[in-house]
Write a protein that holds these residues in place. Structure first.
Motif, PDB file in Angstrom:
ATOM      1  N   LYS A   1       0.718  -1.330   0.065  1.00  0.00           N
ATOM      2  CA  LYS A   1      -0.187   0.007   0.163  1.00  0.00           C
ATOM      3  C   LYS A   1       0.829   1.294   0.138  1.00  0.00           C
ATOM      4  N   ALA A   2       1.931   1.264   0.713  1.00  0.00           N
ATOM      5  CA  ALA A   2       2.846   2.341   0.747  1.00  0.00           C
ATOM      6  C   ALA A   2       3.699   2.404  -0.617  1.00  0.00           C
ATOM      7  N   GLY A   3       3.630   1.596  -1.415  1.00  0.00           N
ATOM      8  CA  GLY A   3       4.361   1.610  -2.475  1.00  0.00           C
ATOM      9  C   GLY A   3       5.934   1.280  -2.415  1.00  0.00           C
ATOM     10  N   LEU A   4       6.220   0.522  -1.570  1.00  0.00           N
ATOM     11  CA  LEU A   4       7.680   0.347  -1.185  1.00  0.00           C
ATOM     12  C   LEU A   4       8.114  -0.875  -1.802  1.00  0.00           C
ATOM     13  N   LEU A   5       7.334  -1.779  -2.416  1.00  0.00           N
ATOM     14  CA  LEU A   5       7.772  -3.188  -2.889  1.00  0.00           C
ATOM     15  C   LEU A   5       7.667  -3.228  -4.354  1.00  0.00           C
TER      16      LEU A   5
END
Lengths: 273, 298, 430
Positions: free
Chosen positions: C104-108
């Motif tokens: 969701k936080a766009g980290l992966l």
């Protein structure tokens, strides 16, 4: 201090306390020289069927050596920082007349009340934003900062006991503050200085919270974290675990043997006399 | 490097510059984080995204949080237990150790050992010693029953209190020893001449003379009690359930296990406020910030 | 005395310089001369991870540095560093809810590109397992250990001495417990102090009685599911087992993670333990002789009249490696991930008693440390209509602490059924 008749109650009390302190120490030391199988089958209190030093060797070969070096680096650096900034500060507090210095002293007094746990969250934020997360320096700086209040207190206490006449004598020679500091203050506060060194060193050596939150890899692990990890992963290997405890305490123990007075004073945060 | 002398002809004094490095360093690494704690307590931050302000949400949640209230109670309980248990033992031990008999020096050396161990080491050792299946309770079942010391609220609190006493009494005993050694002998000699026995001398001379020491020691105990963390983390992890979740541990849990750094900061701020109030009260009470020698507190 | 101060200052400079130089140990995503950091959960299976890393480093210019974190703190450490410069390039996770916040936080990094370049990264794994790490339709993880169904392990000798056979039904389990208790043996070892071992009992009971649908609804946000009749029935059944003293009385002072509860079983002080299939590896590490010849295993007993299929399993479908979007060496990460379906990997996992989820696993089952064990697991997972992910991984990480607390408090009587239901309904679902 009453000293004539032997105090039976006191004697009894001290014996009970001896048992309470001695028992875990007995288990601790004994466990380190037993094998794991022996400890779990015979129980912690029995004498070992066979003696072994293998536990210590295994611990050392399992990376405990690296933990030691890290802790050593942290301790040396913290002591260095403290020695750099606290003596001048204490000198100023005791001798300066400005209001600013008074406020600084009050700030440090209040600092005594700040528990390290309370600032751990923003500390983590600051350290990681500064790119110091998982670096030893990221542990050294906060640890040193939190030593300052007590060290300041101890050293100002020691310096206050230097009689004003000595200062006046040097002033009549036209001595600059720096000279007064070097030739009068430092030599006469040796007791306080050694207390401060010991206190800071102990805080750094035994520090746990900052390394727990601010480091992560094996290469920056300190001894206390090593113990914690050992317990969480191999807690049932009690001989190995307790050997690690002994290893981690050895340096402190040596200091105790050779510099007991300084150690005691450093521990109690008492000013030197 | 110095300011011009400010008072007293010919007396050169250090200026603020001497205090500056320490002040700056401390401000950076202690005061600034302290202020940040206050700020963070009004934000929502999960450690992954950036913090964002959420007004009083954390605080209202805190007031309604039963675990928080329980944690305050538990913290108070452990602190009071600590003071009540450690003070008499420390006084007795300290006064006893202040005596100059030879055997006392030897025994004192043994009593001193807990101080050499880190809090981590102490907790690790006790957890091993008290393990229900492989520790001392398994060998002494007549004393420990099923050894479920850490599995019940009473047991866990008792263990934490006991380990705290074990760990810190030597420290306070040392403080009292220092205090006892400073009591002038003449007082005792005078009392002995008046026919007062050991017990009376203890209650009428020793204890009153130790008043200042007691204040120092008690403040240390209270602040120490408020910040108990290492032992809780290693021995009980706040359990069973939330029975030993002291406020400092709850703060850690909220921030680093539930990833609610804003909520954790609110708890932290409460901790700091309480510790500061106590500290301020004591400083006021004893006039510590006036320029006196160390002998007064000890 | 000036010399003393100078000496101190010099020493300081030296120490600080030394420290900054070599003490900088730690981590950074670009790690100097081309390294990537891989973070894994610290336990007995690390030996396989270390072996694979060594193999990779032999031929790769970009080296892998492996870090392990003790299990209890893993999720915490991960979430703490994931958005800092020190985030690991590749990290261990459980798929599902455990990576949801990161996605969701766009980290992966979505792994579509890696898979496009090397379809083997997807095709070589069992689809049901691979899909556990698919979030919002995109793949985010490559399976990197073995599948971990939860099994009921037992000490063969203890049961034989008591004249018992492993229970197939719930009433048999209760009866066995009573017999063992009478003989002074703790029927079931439980690492209550860790809390998540206790959770496993809930997972199976709910699955057997209410079927897997209940948890899926609950995680999806339907809080009423917890108050259903099936839910209460599961709780009542569990309460019955606890009250017969089947777990002994001191389980909340015992841990699994430090080897405490496995030691109880290995030494014959307890008969059963319900645990993930990594139990074999754990026993192999701590009590090798017992693991080889004394350790027995069965599926969870069946419960009459329950909604769940008797062949259902609960546990972790596998563990996954996910990749950080900001990684400086994604090609190295992709090359590293390729090893997860290599022959060496499969053989190493089997040797450690784990069951990899590659499609070719079945060919190597005979090389396993205990072929019977691996074959058993394989058949069990293959035949399972449903493989429920551990609750504390299905829920997002922020639910873990309250979930585990509620579970522990139900077992020690602090919470009754109503209290437990309330606590579960209060769990965050996103």
């Amino acid at each position: 201090m009453p000293r004539q008749r032997p105090n039976v109650l006191a004697g009894l009390g001290s014996l009970i306390w001896l048992l309470l302190v001695g028992l875990p120490l007995y288990v601790l030391l004994l466990a380190t020289v037993r094998t794991r199988a022996d400890y779990s089958t015979e129980g912690p209190l029995s004498l070992p069927a066979q003696w072994t030093l293998q536990n210590y060797l295994t611990d050392l070969s399992n990376g405990f050596g690296q933990d030691f070096l890290n802790t050593l680096a942290v301790t040396a650096s913290v002591v260095a920082i403290v020695l750099l900034v606290v003596p001048p500060l204490a000198y100023a507090i005791v001798r300066a007349r400005g209001r600013a210095t008074g406020w600084v002293f009050r700030m440090f007094l209040l600092g005594l009340a700040i528990p390290a746990q309370a600032v751990i969250v923003p500390m983590f934020y600051l350290i990681s934003k500064a790119g110091l997360y998982d670096h030893l320096i990221g542990v050294i700086l906060p640890t040193a900062a939190f030593c300052l209040p007590v060290c300041t207190l101890v050293l100002t206490g020691a310096m206050r006991d230097i009689s004003p006449e000595l200062y006046e004598a040097m002033a009549m020679d036209g001595a600059s503050p720096a000279r007064v500091f070097r030739q009068l203050v430092l030599p006469l506060s040796k007791g306080g200085l050694s207390s401060v060194v010991v206190f800071a060193a102990l805080q750094a050596w035994n520090g746990f919270l900052f390394p727990l939150i601010l480091t992560q890899s094996d290469s920056t692990k300190v001894v206390t974290l090593g113990l914690y990890e050992f317990q969480t992963e191999h807690g049932v290997d009690v001989p190995g675990l307790l050997s690690a405890v002994v290893l981690s305490t050895l340096p402190v123990f040596f200091v105790y043997l050779f510099a007991r007075r300084a150690l005691v004073q450093g521990l109690t945060g008492v000013g030197g006399k | 490097m110095t300011a011009a002398p400010k008072s007293g002809a010919g007396v050169t004094r250090p200026g603020f510059v001497w205090a500056a490095p320490a002040a700056v360093f401390f401000t950076l690494f202690a005061i600034v984080p302290l202020l940040l704690v206050a700020v963070l307590s009004f934000t929502h931050w999960d450690g992954i995204t950036e913090p964002r302000f959420n007004g009083l949400d954390n605080w209202t949640a805190l007031i309604d949080d039963p675990v928080m209230i329980q944690s305050i109670g538990t913290t108070l309980l452990l602190t009071v237990l600590g003071v009540v248990l450690q003070t008499p033992i420390s006084i007795l031990l300290g006064v006893w150790a202040a005596g100059h008999q030879r055997n006392r020096a030897v025994l004192s050396a043994i009593y001193f050992v807990p101080l050499l161990l880190s809090a981590t080491a102490v907790s690790v050792v006790w957890r091993a010693v008290l393990d229900p299946n492989f520790g001392v309770p398994s060998q002494l079942t007549w004393l420990f029953g099923d050894g479920n010391l850490l599995g019940s609220r009473g047991g866990a609190i008792a263990v934490l209190a006991f380990v705290g006493v074990w760990q810190f009494t030597p420290l306070h005993a040392l403080i009292y020893q220092g205090g006892a050694r400073a009591i002038p002998q003449v007082l005792y000699q005078a009392a002995a001449i008046d026919g007062a026995g050991t017990v009376r001398q203890f209650f009428h001379i020793t204890l009153p003379q130790l008043r200042n020491t007691a204040i120092t020691s008690s403040v240390l105990m209270v602040v120490g009690g408020l910040t108990t963390f290492d032992t809780v983390l290693i021995l009980t992890q706040g359990g069973p359930g939330t029975d030993t979740t002291v406020s400092a541990f709850y703060m850690y849990q909220k921030a680093f296990k539930s990833f609610d750094f804003g909520g954790g900061s609110a708890i932290a701020l409460v901790l700091v406020a309480v510790a500061t109030l106590i500290s301020l009260a004591v400083v006021r009470f004893t006039g510590y910030d006036r320029m006196h020698g160390t002998t007064e507190g000890l | 005395m000036g010399s003393r101060f100078t000496a101190i200052a010099a020493a300081t400079a030296l120490v600080l310089g030394m420290t900054a130089a070599c003490g900088s140990g730690g981590s950074s995503s670009d790690g100097g001369a081309g390294t990537i950091r891989v973070l894994v959960y610290g336990d007995a299976t690390n030996k396989v991870e270390k072996q694979i890393v060594e193999t990779f480093n032999r031929t790769s210019k970009v080296k892998v540095v492996l870090d392990t974190v003790p299990g209890a703190d893993y999720q915490q450490k991960l979430q703490t560093v994931i958005n800092t410069p020190q985030a690991p390039d590749v990290f261990f996770n459980w798929g599902g809810g455990s990576i949801q916040p990161f996605v969701k936080a766009g980290l992966l990094l979505p792994l579509d590109d890696f898979i496009a370049q090397d379809p083997g990264l997807k095709d070589n794994f069992l689809p049901s397992v691979f899909n556990s790490a698919v979030v919002d339709g995109k793949p985010y993880g490559i399976p990197m250990r073995g599948t971990q169904p939860v099994l009921l392990f037992h000490n063969k000798k203890v049961l034989a001495d008591a004249g018992l056979t492993p229970p197939k039904t719930w009433p048999e389990l209760i009866a066995d417990a009573k017999t063992l208790k009478a003989k002074g043996i703790t029927p079931i070892a439980l690492g209550g102090a860790d809390r998540w071992p206790t959770l496993m009992w809930f997972e199976y009971l709910y699955d057997r009685i209410a079927g897997p649908g209940l948890l899926q609804k609950a995680v999806g946000g339907d809080r009423a599911a917890w108050a259903s009749e099936d839910s209460r029935k599961a709780l009542a059944t569990l309460r019955e087992l606890v009250d017969t003293g089947a777990f002994g009385t001191n389980f909340d002072s015992v841990k699994f993670t430090d080897g405490g509860s496995p030691a109880l079983v290995a030494k014959g002080k307890a008969a059963f333990e319900l645990m993930g299939s990594w139990y074999y590896s754990t026993q192999q590490d701590g009590n090798p002789d017992f693991a080889k010849s004394g350790l027995g295993y069965t599926g969870f007993p069946t419960i009459d009249g329950g909604q769940g299929d008797a062949a259902d399993v609960v546990g972790n479908t596998n563990n996954f490696y996910s990749v950080l979007k900001k990684s400086k060496h994604p090609e190295a990460a992709a090359a590293f991930l390729k090893l997860m379906y290599s022959e060496e990997f499969v053989k190493a996992q089997l040797a450690a008693g784990n069951l990899p989820t590659t499609v070719n696993t079945v060919e190597y089952l005979d090389t396993a440390a205990s072929p019977a064990y691996s074959k058993y697991q394989y058949e069990l997972v293959k035949a399972a209509p449903s493989f429920q992910l551990s609750w504390d991984q299905a829920y997002p990480p922020s639910a873990i602490t309250p979930l585990q607390t509620a579970v522990q408090q139900f077992f020690n009587g602090k919470l009754d059924a109503d209290g437990f239901i309330k606590a579960m309904q209060a769990l965050p679902t996103e």
